[in-house]
Structures are given as structure tokens and as C-alpha cells.
Design an enzyme around this catalytic site. Structure first.
Site, PDB file in Angstrom:
ATOM      1  N   GLU A  97       0.842  -1.209   0.000  1.00  0.00           N
ATOM      2  CA  GLU A  97       0.000   0.000   0.000  1.00  0.00           C
ATOM      3  C   GLU A  97       0.871   1.250   0.000  1.00  0.00           C
ATOM      4  OE1 GLU A  97      -2.450  -1.229   3.298  1.00  0.00           O
ATOM      5  OE2 GLU A  97      -3.234  -2.828   2.028  1.00  0.00           O
ATOM      6  N   GLY A 173      -6.438  -8.184   1.007  1.00  0.00           N
ATOM      7  CA  GLY A 173      -7.766  -7.605   1.196  1.00  0.00           C
ATOM      8  C   GLY A 173      -8.795  -8.074   0.186  1.00  0.00           C
TER       9      GLY A 173
HETATM   10  P1  13P Z   1      -5.252  -8.813   4.490  1.00  0.00           P
HETATM   11  O1  13P Z   1      -4.914  -9.880   5.495  1.00  0.00           O
HETATM   12  O2  13P Z   1      -6.388  -7.940   4.905  1.00  0.00           O
HETATM   13  O3  13P Z   1      -5.393  -9.392   3.110  1.00  0.00           O
HETATM   14  O4  13P Z   1      -3.981  -7.831   4.428  1.00  0.00           O
HETATM   15  C1  13P Z   1      -2.716  -8.378   4.270  1.00  0.00           C
HETATM   16  C2  13P Z   1      -1.721  -7.319   4.499  1.00  0.00           C
HETATM   17  O5  13P Z   1      -1.579  -6.397   3.709  1.00  0.00           O
HETATM   18  C3  13P Z   1      -0.911  -7.378   5.725  1.00  0.00           C
HETATM   19  O6  13P Z   1       0.137  -6.476   5.688  1.00  0.00           O
END
Ligand code: 13P
Length: 253
Positions: A97, A173
Site C-alpha cells: 500500500e 484484502g
Molecule cells: P489482508 O490480510 O487484509 O489481506 O492484508 C494483508 C496485508 O496487507 C498485511 O500487511
């Protein structure tokens, strides 16, 4: 021989009160779990309170990001020494991100990782390919480039304080997790890369977490793969019961 490390990355979630409620549950319920290292990465505004609440427990407090300079005219940033001052012992760098939305590059991730080590903290260095890169057969090349940048200038002594998190961006996500075999393939490749860079003995000690839609239902299968040494958990780390189930799934059998 590698102690699995499960970290909850809370991303941009939870007030101070909500953060304290969650870590109080974790502290109470994970005290007896042996053989797994555990960490949580709250938002910066809650980090100091969380670290204070976790005093006397083995759960580590982690930053989600930092700037590569220690101090100066960098409005809005936080540095590794200041995260240490607030009670962090680890910092996540290079999360996808940050790369996608905040301009982190492999080069800046390397600067951040070096800053984290210089502050005497551990660095969780994230790597992982986009869906288009996987579809184009470029997964391993992308990971290699991110490792080369993210670990630039780090020697074998520094490698002892590094954890790699493999997070395929298409699995974050989305509810679409990599299969254990897909993840293991990349983890084995990462370990071979680390062996080439730091020597096989050091590479054998470096933990490689998997991240991307880890849930109680898939955690055990993922973490029973040979080169998967824990998890970086997003959504499922926001609820105590789910996160605790994932931590328990990481216990060496
Ligand atoms: P999720 O477990 O929500 O897919 O996110 C993973 C993540 O980016 C952990 O840093």
C-alpha cells in the site's frame, strides 16, 4: 529452528481505546502460547499507548512505516528512532500500500530498512507482485528487484534483524489467498536469493512471513509449508478471536 512470527498489521484502523481493548485481549489470551513470536502494528497515534499496555508481555509493538531520516524538516513523517522512543521494536517497510499509494520505491524501502536497523529495531521488509506481473510470469523477477533494493547495503549482521514478508498484492484484502504451494514456491525462491546474498547458514535463520487474506481457515495449511515462517495479517488481525486462531495455527507441530 525458525520461530514463526505472526504480526497483525492494523493499517488505518482503531482508536486508542479500541487498540487498547484488542491488545488487552491478546495479552490475556496469548500469554500461554509458546513457540510463536507475535506482534501488532497499530496506527502511530495509538502506538505508544499499545506499547505501554504490552509491557510485561512478549507481544511486540511494530510501526507500519517510517521515514528514512532520523529527524529534520519532514512534515508529517515519523522516524525509526522516534518509533523506538514510542515503544516499537519492529517497523514494517515497503508494504504494497505504501508502494502503490505513497510513492515508496525499492530504493526508498532500502533506505528505510537501513534506518530501522540503525535505530536498533527489527525491519519487516515487504515484497510481492501485482496480478498483472504474476499473469505475465514476472513474479520472481519482481520479488528479486524488490529484495535487491530493500536489502541494499545490509550485511549479514543486519540480516539477523530482518524479516521478509511475501505479500502478493492480488491477495491483499481480496479474500483471494495464494495457495500454500503458490506461496511456498515464492518463499523458497526468496530463501535461495537470501542464501546467495548472505550465505546459506544466515538465510536459514531469516523468517519469511506470508501475507494476503490469511484467515483462521487457511493459516495452518499456509504455515505448514517449509519456508513459510509466520504471517503478516491485515483484516483478520482486527478481531482478537481470529488473530489468536492464526497465532495458534503457526505453532510448530
Ligand atoms: P489482508 O490480510 O487484509 O489481506 O492484508 C494483508 C496485508 O496487507 C498485511 O500487511
Amino acid at each position: 529452528m525458525r520461530t514463526p512470527f505472526v504480526v497483525g498489521n492494523w493499517k488505518l484502523n482503531k482508536t486508542i481505546a479500541e487498540s487498547l481493548a484488542l491488545v488487552t485481549d491478546l495479552k490475556n489470551q496469548l500469554g500461554a502460547v509458546k513457540g510463536v513470536a507475535v506482534g501488532v502494528a497499530p496506527v502511530f497515534s495509538a502506538l505508544h499507548s499499545v506499547a505501554k499496555r504490552l509491557e510485561g508481555s512478549s507481544i511486540a509493538t511494530c510501526g507500519q512505516n517510517c521515514h528514512y531520516e532520523a529527524s529534520g524538516a519532514w512534515t508529517g513523517e515519523v522516524s525509526a528512532p522516534l518509533l523506538a522512543d514510542a515503544g516499537a521494536s519492529w517497523v514494517i517497510v515497503g508494504h504494497s500500500e505504501r508502494r502503490q499509494f505513497f510513492g515508496d520505491t525499492s530504493e526508498s524501502v532500502g533506505k528505510k530498512a537501513r534506518a530501522v536497523l540503525a535505530a536498533n529495531l527489527g525491519a519487516i521488509v515487504c515484497v510481492g507482485e501485482l496480478l498483472a506481473e504474476r499473469d505475465a510470469g514476472r513474479t520472481l523477477a519482481v520479488v528479486d528487484e524488490q529484495l535487491a533494493g530493500g536489502l541494499a547495503g545490509i550485511d549479514a549482521a543486519g540480516a539477523a534483524k530482518i524479516v521478509i514478508a511475501y505479500e502478493p498484492v492480488w491477495a491483499i484484502g481480496t479474500g483471494r489467498t495464494a495457495t500454500p504451494a503458490q506461496a511456498q514456491e515464492v518463499h523458497a525462491h526468496i530463501r535461495a536469493w537470501l542464501a546467495n546474498r548472505f550465505g546459506a547458514a544466515t538465510a536459514d535463520t531469516i523468517r519469511i512471513q506470508y501475507g494476503g487474506s490469511v484467515k483462521p481457515s487457511n493459516a495452518e495449511a499456509l504455515m505448514s509449508e517449509k519456508d513459510i515462517d509466520g504471517a503478516l495479517v491485515g483484516g483478520a488481525s482486527l478481531e482478537a478471536a481470529d488473530f489468536i486462531a492464526i497465532v495458534k495455527a503457526a505453532r510448530p507441530s
